[in-house]
Design an enzyme around this catalytic site. Structure first.
Site, PDB file in Angstrom:
ATOM      1  N   GLU A 173      29.522 -18.104  25.153  1.00 51.83           N
ATOM      2  CA  GLU A 173      30.248 -17.024  24.471  1.00 51.83           C
ATOM      3  C   GLU A 173      30.279 -15.757  25.320  1.00 51.83           C
ATOM      4  OE1 GLU A 173      31.954 -16.734  21.481  1.00 51.83           O
ATOM      5  OE2 GLU A 173      31.907 -18.892  21.717  1.00 51.83           O
ATOM      6  N   CYS A 205      48.126 -19.988  21.233  1.00 52.66           N
ATOM      7  CA  CYS A 205      48.568 -18.639  20.872  1.00 52.66           C
ATOM      8  C   CYS A 205      48.151 -17.660  21.969  1.00 52.66           C
ATOM      9  CB  CYS A 205      47.975 -18.241  19.517  1.00 52.66           C
ATOM     10  SG  CYS A 205      48.822 -16.840  18.787  1.00 52.66           S
ATOM     11  N   CYS A 261      54.412 -21.994  20.127  1.00 52.58           N
ATOM     12  CA  CYS A 261      54.511 -22.042  18.661  1.00 52.58           C
ATOM     13  C   CYS A 261      54.920 -23.423  18.158  1.00 52.58           C
ATOM     14  CB  CYS A 261      55.503 -20.995  18.166  1.00 52.58           C
ATOM     15  SG  CYS A 261      55.016 -19.334  18.630  1.00 52.58           S
ATOM     16  N   CYS A 298      52.005 -25.405  17.366  1.00 52.40           N
ATOM     17  CA  CYS A 298      50.959 -24.722  16.593  1.00 52.40           C
ATOM     18  C   CYS A 298      50.955 -25.192  15.133  1.00 52.40           C
ATOM     19  CB  CYS A 298      51.205 -23.210  16.650  1.00 52.40           C
ATOM     20  SG  CYS A 298      50.036 -22.272  15.660  1.00 52.40           S
ATOM     21  N   CYS A 351      53.335 -18.597   9.977  1.00 56.61           N
ATOM     22  CA  CYS A 351      53.036 -17.462  10.855  1.00 56.61           C
ATOM     23  C   CYS A 351      54.086 -16.369  10.646  1.00 56.61           C
ATOM     24  CB  CYS A 351      53.029 -17.925  12.308  1.00 56.61           C
ATOM     25  SG  CYS A 351      52.800 -16.568  13.477  1.00 56.61           S
TER      26      CYS A 351
HETATM   27  S1  SF4 Z   1      53.068 -19.804  15.491  1.00 61.22           S
HETATM   28 FE1  SF4 Z   1      52.030 -17.834  15.368  1.00 61.22          FE
HETATM   29  S2  SF4 Z   1      49.864 -18.342  15.479  1.00 61.22           S
HETATM   30 FE2  SF4 Z   1      50.985 -20.143  16.193  1.00 61.22          FE
HETATM   31  S3  SF4 Z   1      51.152 -19.911  18.420  1.00 61.22           S
HETATM   32 FE3  SF4 Z   1      52.987 -18.999  17.539  1.00 61.22          FE
HETATM   33  S4  SF4 Z   1      52.480 -16.841  17.306  1.00 61.22           S
HETATM   34 FE4  SF4 Z   1      50.543 -17.934  17.560  1.00 61.22          FE
END
Ligand code: SF4
Length: 378
Positions: free
Chosen positions: A46, A201, A208, A211, A217
């Site tokens: 970390e 992200c 996206c 994602c 989002c």
């Molecule tokens: S959808 Fe939103 S949370 Fe997902 S990668 Fe794109 S900007 Fe990031």
């Protein structure tokens, strides 16, 4: 969401289910700190991952673990050895705090990391997010995290306005992070949140379409991704200047001096530093003969200021006298295990190359016979 931090139970459950399903299918599970999990290994990873990317951290983490496999070996080490293994990672206060905390864990906690948030946060260099990561990943306790990657995901997903460095935005982000933190599979959840920010992200051009949060989002829906997280207000940074003297003796060795243990580059070794106005006088006083420099001036940017550094080259007839802990002559091809400032490390590598090849590689040369170095590290 205009920093309204109330989520419904359904929103929370959907969010958790999606990211955990993504973790099961796509999440990274083979990173070195995800194996043989202990509070010590989670803590070191970390700290290394703060301000530094996963790919850069991996070899540093592996070297660190093979030298200091547990908190006891780290606590017993010389600071020089710790700084040596940190050389090139930057932000050296992290390494000094790591060393200090290891000693504290040995003396105050009998070598066992505490498993309470407050006690962890009281240790040097451990903030709320690092404490949360240790508790959740290593102890399986429910605790929220909010490192740089997670801030980016949450700020975008819930359109939380403002720069996370402000109290109001930080509070809003923590409030969302706390609500989303599950009671089950807490270690996996912590890892996937960091992974989403690091792998999908990302700051520029997030992926996206891959994602799991894409359809909920808010930043994506409103096409405002670049606005989140809010940027730090720009401030003109002051510029300071200094000269460093690369002084070489008859054996091809260079003089390094150790900086005071506190302050800028505390405890690290560097070429002797001289103010430009005092340079001529200092060279005469030390009996160093200036020679044309092969290195162009360069800038090192710190958090609060820029430092313009002019490398000056000189030769010395001084007898080789090493003063332990203060100064020593080193050969660029046979460096001892000591912590070096980033510019010193780069310059010594270039000097070693010059020594190996006798000529300076064209791609390091700026056309004026000077080697150019570009750095933006502390
Ligand atoms: S959808 Fe939103 S949370 Fe997902 S990668 Fe794109 S900007 Fe990031």
């Amino acid at each position: 969401m205009a920093n309204d931090t109330q989520l419904t139970a359904e929103e929370v459950a959907t969010f958790q289910a999606r990211v955990l399903a993504w973790f099961d299918q796509h999440g990274r599970k083979d990173l070195p700190w995800q194996q043989d999990i202990t509070p010590y290994r989670v803590w070191v990873s970390e700290i290394m991952l703060q301000q530094t990317q996963v790919a850069t951290v991996i070899p540093y983490f592996e070297r660190f673990m093979s030298t200091f496999p547990d908190v006891g070996t780290l606590a017993a080490a010389e600071e020089d050895q710790v700084l040596y293994l940190w050389t090139g990672l930057g932000y050296y206060a992290r390494a000094r705090n790591l060393h200090k905390t290891a000693k504290q864990v040995i003396t105050e906690y009998n070598g066992e990391f505490p498993d309470e948030l407050q006690a962890l946060e009281a240790l040097a260099g451990i903030g709320r997010s690092t404490a949360g990561a240790i508790l959740s990943i290593a102890h399986g306790k429910r605790a929220a995290i909010l490192d740089g990657n997670v801030k980016r995901v949450l700020a975008r997903c819930f359109a939380i306005e403002g720069w996370p460095g402000t109290t109001a935005t930080s509070k809003a982000l923590w409030a969302v992070a706390e609500q989303l933190t599950p009671h089950e599979r807490i270690g996996a959840y912590t890892q996937v949140m960091m992974d989403l920010g690091a792998a999908l992200c990302v700051s520029r051009e997030p992926s996206c379409s891959r994602c799991p949060l894409e359809d909920r989002c808010q930043a994506k829906r409103e096409q405002r991704i670049a606005e989140f997280p809010g940027k730090k207000p720009k401030k003109e940074m002051p510029v300071r200047a200094t000269c460093i003297v690369l002084v070489c003796n008859h054996d091809g060795e260079y003089l390094l001096t150790r900086r005071p243990t506190t302050g800028l580059w505390g405890g690290l070794w560097t070429f002797p530093e001289v103010e430009a106005a005092q340079l001529d006088e200092e060279l005469i006083d030390r009996g160093w003969q200036p020679m044309p420099s092969s290195f162009a001036p360069f800038r090192n940017t710190f958090t609060h200021f820029h430092l313009d550094i002019t490398p000056v080259q000189a030769t010395s007839n001084e007898a080789v006298v090493n003063e332990p802990n203060r100064s020593q002559w080193v050969h660029p091809n046979q460096l001892p295990e000591i912590g070096l400032t980033t510019p010193t490390n780069h310059l010594l590598k270039l000097l070693a190359k010059c020594d190996d090849n006798a000529v300076i590689d064209d791609n390091m040369n700026n056309g004026n016979g000077n080697v150019q170095i570009s750095m933006d590290l502390t």
